[in-house]
Design an enzyme around this catalytic site. Structure first.
Site, PDB file in Angstrom:
ATOM      1  N   GLU A 169       0.835  -1.220   0.000  1.00 60.76           N
ATOM      2  CA  GLU A 169       0.000   0.000   0.000  1.00 60.76           C
ATOM      3  C   GLU A 169       0.862   1.259   0.000  1.00 60.76           C
ATOM      4  O   GLU A 169       0.785   2.085   0.921  1.00 60.76           O
ATOM      5  CB  GLU A 169      -0.935  -0.004   1.208  1.00 60.76           C
ATOM      6  CG  GLU A 169      -1.924  -1.172   1.184  1.00 60.76           C
ATOM      7  CD  GLU A 169      -2.910  -1.168   2.350  1.00 60.76           C
ATOM      8  OE1 GLU A 169      -2.572  -0.644   3.413  1.00 60.76           O
ATOM      9  OE2 GLU A 169      -4.017  -1.700   2.187  1.00 60.76           O
ATOM     10  N   GLU A 362      -5.197  -8.128  -1.548  1.00 58.95           N
ATOM     11  CA  GLU A 362      -5.893  -8.122  -0.256  1.00 58.95           C
ATOM     12  C   GLU A 362      -7.359  -7.817  -0.480  1.00 58.95           C
ATOM     13  O   GLU A 362      -7.699  -6.888  -1.219  1.00 58.95           O
ATOM     14  CB  GLU A 362      -5.345  -7.035   0.680  1.00 58.95           C
ATOM     15  CG  GLU A 362      -4.045  -7.362   1.319  1.00 58.95           C
ATOM     16  CD  GLU A 362      -3.613  -6.299   2.335  1.00 58.95           C
ATOM     17  OE1 GLU A 362      -4.473  -5.651   2.959  1.00 58.95           O
ATOM     18  OE2 GLU A 362      -2.382  -6.131   2.476  1.00 58.95           O
TER      19      GLU A 362
HETATM   20  C1  BGP Z   1      -4.379  -3.196   4.951  1.00 59.53           C
HETATM   21  C2  BGP Z   1      -3.042  -3.728   5.358  1.00 59.53           C
HETATM   22  C3  BGP Z   1      -3.065  -5.046   6.027  1.00 59.53           C
HETATM   23  C4  BGP Z   1      -4.331  -5.351   6.787  1.00 59.53           C
HETATM   24  C5  BGP Z   1      -5.591  -4.829   6.197  1.00 59.53           C
HETATM   25  C6  BGP Z   1      -6.804  -4.897   7.093  1.00 59.53           C
HETATM   26  O1  BGP Z   1      -4.377  -1.819   4.972  1.00 59.53           O
HETATM   27  O2  BGP Z   1      -2.170  -3.872   4.267  1.00 59.53           O
HETATM   28  O3  BGP Z   1      -1.870  -5.189   6.728  1.00 59.53           O
HETATM   29  O4  BGP Z   1      -4.219  -5.601   8.077  1.00 59.53           O
HETATM   30  O5  BGP Z   1      -5.452  -3.516   5.780  1.00 59.53           O
HETATM   31  O6  BGP Z   1      -6.764  -3.861   8.013  1.00 59.53           O
HETATM   32  P1  BGP Z   1      -6.957  -4.060   9.566  1.00 59.53           P
HETATM   33  O7  BGP Z   1      -6.021  -5.146   9.937  1.00 59.53           O
HETATM   34  O8  BGP Z   1      -6.653  -2.776  10.195  1.00 59.53           O
HETATM   35  O9  BGP Z   1      -8.374  -4.486   9.744  1.00 59.53           O
END
Ligand code: BGP
Length: 467
Positions: A169, A362
């Site tokens: 990201e 993701e």
């Molecule tokens: C993204 C990241 C991840 C991940 C995901 C979900 O921004 O790349 O590392 O964790 O979000 O977010 P969260 O874990 O805060 O729910």
């Protein structure tokens, strides 16, 4: 057929959210070790006991069992990150930490054993803390050197890895300068000039890494990864539409540079209006020409932009709280808008613009899960909501593919429960595998298959036809 024959079905994790063992076998501190509450509350002086990431889900000691479990679903691709400070504890040693190399070598071996293509994120929010302290992270051009030294080590030691992502990201540096860019300047003192100069350094470093990977592993495919911020106008009012154009550029700027190899037409005006002047080294223009082989995105939700900040409710999602909630979408347990069509829209938009392969690196649902007896002397989680979420998103990916978009894989986020990124908690669960650990850090760490485990296995087995 909805999905191409060799579609990469899989899942994704990141080192700092699951490995734990934060000081074991020579690992140095990373910026995550002093971020006990994720994005909330900032960093501490030293690691503190309330930081769940220090132990994570103990993947460091249980990776064989975990990879076997994930492989049991038939994963074709497994995305994980390498903790930079496990390889170079302070980021600037001349020789790598052999224990760190051995650990990842074994993970890669396990992936290959099960027929899973490893996809490695080189930097997933886990810069060595020493580099953050010494250089103020990516604000300083000096960061490029240790980053490339680290990349060279990875490409030399892990030639079996064909798929790489340079920065997770990368556009999130605009929203989370410390976590994403290791910039230690307190938010109230941080200028946009510093942040955008850091952006430039990361993109130069990324392009050099692409070049290096191609030289050292000729068959490698190196991608960029952006937080897929999908934005609609809050209303059809032209002011809102123009606002979308402006907000979109906070994401597209990154893919424009990394996929097209130069600053886009609107950059000069956009930056000068903010009073920003990017310092280019003489070689930068030619370095940036080393473009990525694919674009990957994280996609969780969509939001709206409003030219008038007083209009609309704040968007509940990770890092994009400055945008507005879309009143037409459902929301998750954690307030994130759920918009499967937004994924189709975003994939089409990116492919129309760049015409290079795309990967959904993701996507996932963070939810409250409850462990219940499975009737066979064990426990499980009944999670139809997760199956539904994934199904809806996969069907939209299928539509994009039918529309001619080259999407080559889907690595579901948090395929095994792990510590969340933005809020550093365990209670928000994404996985197909439940991990017994709670928000206070208690639990046996035992793993349980959720109902969605078998469901996803079937999706993979039938190459998406079961949807
Ligand atoms: C993204 C990241 C991840 C991940 C995901 C979900 O921004 O790349 O590392 O964790 O979000 O977010 P969260 O874990 O805060 O729910």
């Amino acid at each position: 057929m909805r999905f191409p024959k060799n579609f990469y079905w899989g899942g994704a994790i990141a080192a700092n959210q699951c490995e734990g063992a934060y000081l074991e076998d020579g690992k140095g501190l990373s910026i995550q070790d002093i971020l006990p509450k994720g994005l909330i509350g900032g960093y501490t002086e030293e690691p503190t006991d309330d930081n769940l990431k220090l132990q994570g889900i103990d993947f460091y000691h249980r990776y064989k069992e975990d990879i076997a479990l994930l492989a049991g679903m038939g994963f074709k691709m497994f995305r994980f990150s390498i903790a930079w400070s496990r390889i170079y504890p302070t980021g600037e040693e001349t020789e790598p930490n052999q224990n760190g190399l051995a650990f990842y070598k074994d993970i890669i071996k396990e992936c290959i054993k099960y027929g899973m293509e490893p996809l490695v994120t080189i930097s997933h929010y886990e810069t060595p803390l020493a580099l953050a302290k010494k250089y103020n992270g990516w604000a300083n051009r000096e960061m490029i050197k240790p980053f490339l030294h680290y990349c060279r080590t990875l490409f030399t030691h892990f030639p079996q890895v064909k798929y790489w992502i340079t920065f997770n990201e990368i556009n999130s540096i605009l929203h989370a300068p410390f976590m994403s860019g290791a910039i230690m300047t307190p938010p109230e003192e941080l200028t946009e000039q510093t942040v955008w100069q850091a952006v430039h350094h990361e993109m130069v470093a990324s392009a050099q890494a692409v070049k290096m990977a191609h030289e050292l592993i000729p068959e490698s495919k190196v991608g960029c990864m952006v937080l897929g911020v999908t934005i609609y106008p809050l209303t059809p009012h032209p002011d809102h539409v123009i606002e979308v154009m402006k907000q979109d550029r906070k994401t597209l700027f990154f893919t424009d540079v990394m996929a097209r190899g130069k600053y886009p037409n609107y950059a000069a005006d956009m930056l000068s209006k903010k009073g920003i002047q990017i310092e280019f080294a003489p070689e930068d223009e030619s370095i940036l020409k080393h473009t990525v082989d694919f674009i990957s995105i994280s996609y969780y939700s969509s939001s709206c932009a409003s030219a008038d900040p007083s209009q609309g409710e704040p968007s509940g999602s990770n890092m994009i709280g400055y945008l507005k909630r879309n009143p037409y979408t459902k929301v998750s347990d954690f307030g994130w808008q759920i918009d499967p069509q937004g994924l189709r829209f975003t994939l089409n938009k990116l492919y129309d613009r760049y015409q290079i392969p795309l990967l959904v690196a993701e996507n996932g649902l963070g939810a409250h899960d409850t462990l219940v007896p499975d009737g066979l002397n064990d426990y499980t989680v009944i999670d139809p909501y997760r199956e539904e979420y994934i199904k809806e998103h996969l069907l939209e990916i299928a539509k994009a593919i039918a529309e001619g978009v080259d999407v080559f894989g889907y690595t579901y986020w948090g395929c095994i429960d792990l510590v969340s990124c933005a809020t550093a908690e365990m209670v928000k669960r994404y996985g197909f595998v439940y991990v017994d650990r709670d928000n206070s850090g208690k639990g046996t760490l035992k793993r349980y298959k959720k109902r969605s485990y078998d469901w996803y296995k079937k999706v993979i087995e039938t190459n998406g036809e079961s949807l």
